[in-house]
Scaffold this motif. Structure first.
Motif, short mmCIF file in Angstrom:
data_model
loop_
_atom_site.label_atom_id
_atom_site.label_comp_id
_atom_site.label_asym_id
_atom_site.label_seq_id
_atom_site.Cartn_x
_atom_site.Cartn_y
_atom_site.Cartn_z
N VAL A 284 0.80 -1.22 0.00
CA VAL A 284 0.00 0.00 0.00
C VAL A 284 0.83 1.27 0.00
CG1 VAL A 284 -1.95 -1.10 1.15
CG2 VAL A 284 -0.20 0.03 2.51
N ILE A 285 2.15 1.15 0.04
CA ILE A 285 2.95 2.37 0.16
C ILE A 285 2.71 3.32 -1.02
CG2 ILE A 285 5.06 1.41 -0.86
CD1 ILE A 285 4.73 4.02 1.99
N GLN A 286 2.52 2.78 -2.22
CA GLN A 286 2.24 3.65 -3.36
C GLN A 286 0.93 4.42 -3.15
OE1 GLN A 286 2.94 0.37 -3.41
NE2 GLN A 286 3.82 -0.25 -5.37
N LYS A 287 -0.08 3.74 -2.64
CA LYS A 287 -1.36 4.41 -2.38
C LYS A 287 -1.21 5.48 -1.33
CE LYS A 287 -4.25 0.47 -3.62
NZ LYS A 287 -5.29 -0.47 -3.18
N GLU B 31 -1.91 9.41 -2.03
CA GLU B 31 -2.98 10.04 -1.24
C GLU B 31 -2.46 11.21 -0.41
OE1 GLU B 31 -6.83 10.67 -0.07
OE2 GLU B 31 -6.22 9.10 -1.47
N PHE B 32 -1.29 11.07 0.17
CA PHE B 32 -0.78 12.09 1.09
C PHE B 32 0.09 13.15 0.41
CE2 PHE B 32 -2.25 9.01 4.07
CZ PHE B 32 -2.49 9.68 5.24
N ILE C 74 -6.96 4.30 4.10
CA ILE C 74 -6.02 5.35 3.69
C ILE C 74 -6.72 6.69 3.57
CG2 ILE C 74 -4.50 6.13 1.82
CD1 ILE C 74 -3.81 3.12 1.41
N ARG C 75 -7.93 6.69 2.99
CA ARG C 75 -8.69 7.96 2.87
C ARG C 75 -9.03 8.53 4.24
NH1 ARG C 75 -10.83 5.72 -1.89
NH2 ARG C 75 -12.43 4.59 -0.79
N GLN C 76 -9.43 7.66 5.17
CA GLN C 76 -9.74 8.13 6.53
C GLN C 76 -8.49 8.67 7.22
OE1 GLN C 76 -12.74 8.44 8.16
NE2 GLN C 76 -13.55 8.02 6.13
N MET C 77 -7.38 7.97 7.05
CA MET C 77 -6.12 8.44 7.63
C MET C 77 -5.79 9.84 7.10
SD MET C 77 -3.87 4.90 7.44
CE MET C 77 -2.30 5.71 7.76
#
Length: 179
Positions: free
Chosen positions: A63-66, A70-71, A110-113
């Motif tokens: 998930v690091i790419q996501k 995202e960030f 990820i979106r919530q984070m």
């Protein structure tokens, strides 16, 4: 003999992850964020450690790419702390993926984070981890659906903060610092 067999797939998987993360630089450069090959190596090693410490396995690049994509536009993401922040976010993701009992998708987590990191937590991964995600994961384990509030926030998680509601929605947020 079995150990040698297992090294090849892990090595290939790590090489694939390295290439995929390197490609993220094409996107993140517009936000003045880039990762060197050494930085990428640190992230891949951190991924391995985070997976092991949380008793997880992963097939594919992870998930690091996501997380990077995202960030990237976060007003709290700076080049000088970019790698360490990504490593903390990656560790946080794997820990809370377990805590959520697989009841939330990778993308939703990820979106919530990101939502809370940019707003309530004001760039603090520690606050995100120890307060916000801890509360949301507890509620998820016990059947509450609080984290799916229409604007992404729930009063129970933000009531203790004395914030202007416009700041919470992003309307009062300052633009990204340009260098």
């Amino acid at each position: 003999m079995n150990d040698n067999f297992m090294l090849l797939p892990v090595s290939i998987l790590n090489q694939h992850t390295l290439m995929e993360v390197r490609k993220c630089n094409d996107f993140t450069e517009q936000y003045y964020l880039t990762l060197s090959d050494q930085d990428i190596g640190l992230l891949v090693e951190n991924r391995k450690e985070a997976l092991e410490s949380n008793g997880r396995i992963e097939f594919g690049g992870g998930v690091i790419q996501k997380i990077i994509i995202e960030f990237a536009d976060s007003p709290y993401m700076y080049q000088d702390s970019y790698v360490s922040t990504l490593m903390e976010l990656q560790e946080c993701f794997y820990y809370f993926k377990n805590e959520f009992l697989e009841q939330i998708s990778d993308d939703d987590l990820i979106r919530q984070m990101k939502l809370y990191y940019d707003n309530v937590c004001q760039g603090s991964v520690e606050f995100l981890r120890t307060t916000i995600l801890e509360n949301i994961s507890r509620d998820t384990r016990y059947g509450e659906d609080i984290y799916r509030d229409s604007d992404g926030y729930e009063d129970d998680y933000t009531a203790f903060l004395e914030c202007d509601p416009d700041e919470m929605s992003g309307k009062g947020r300052l633009g990204r610092r340009q260098f």
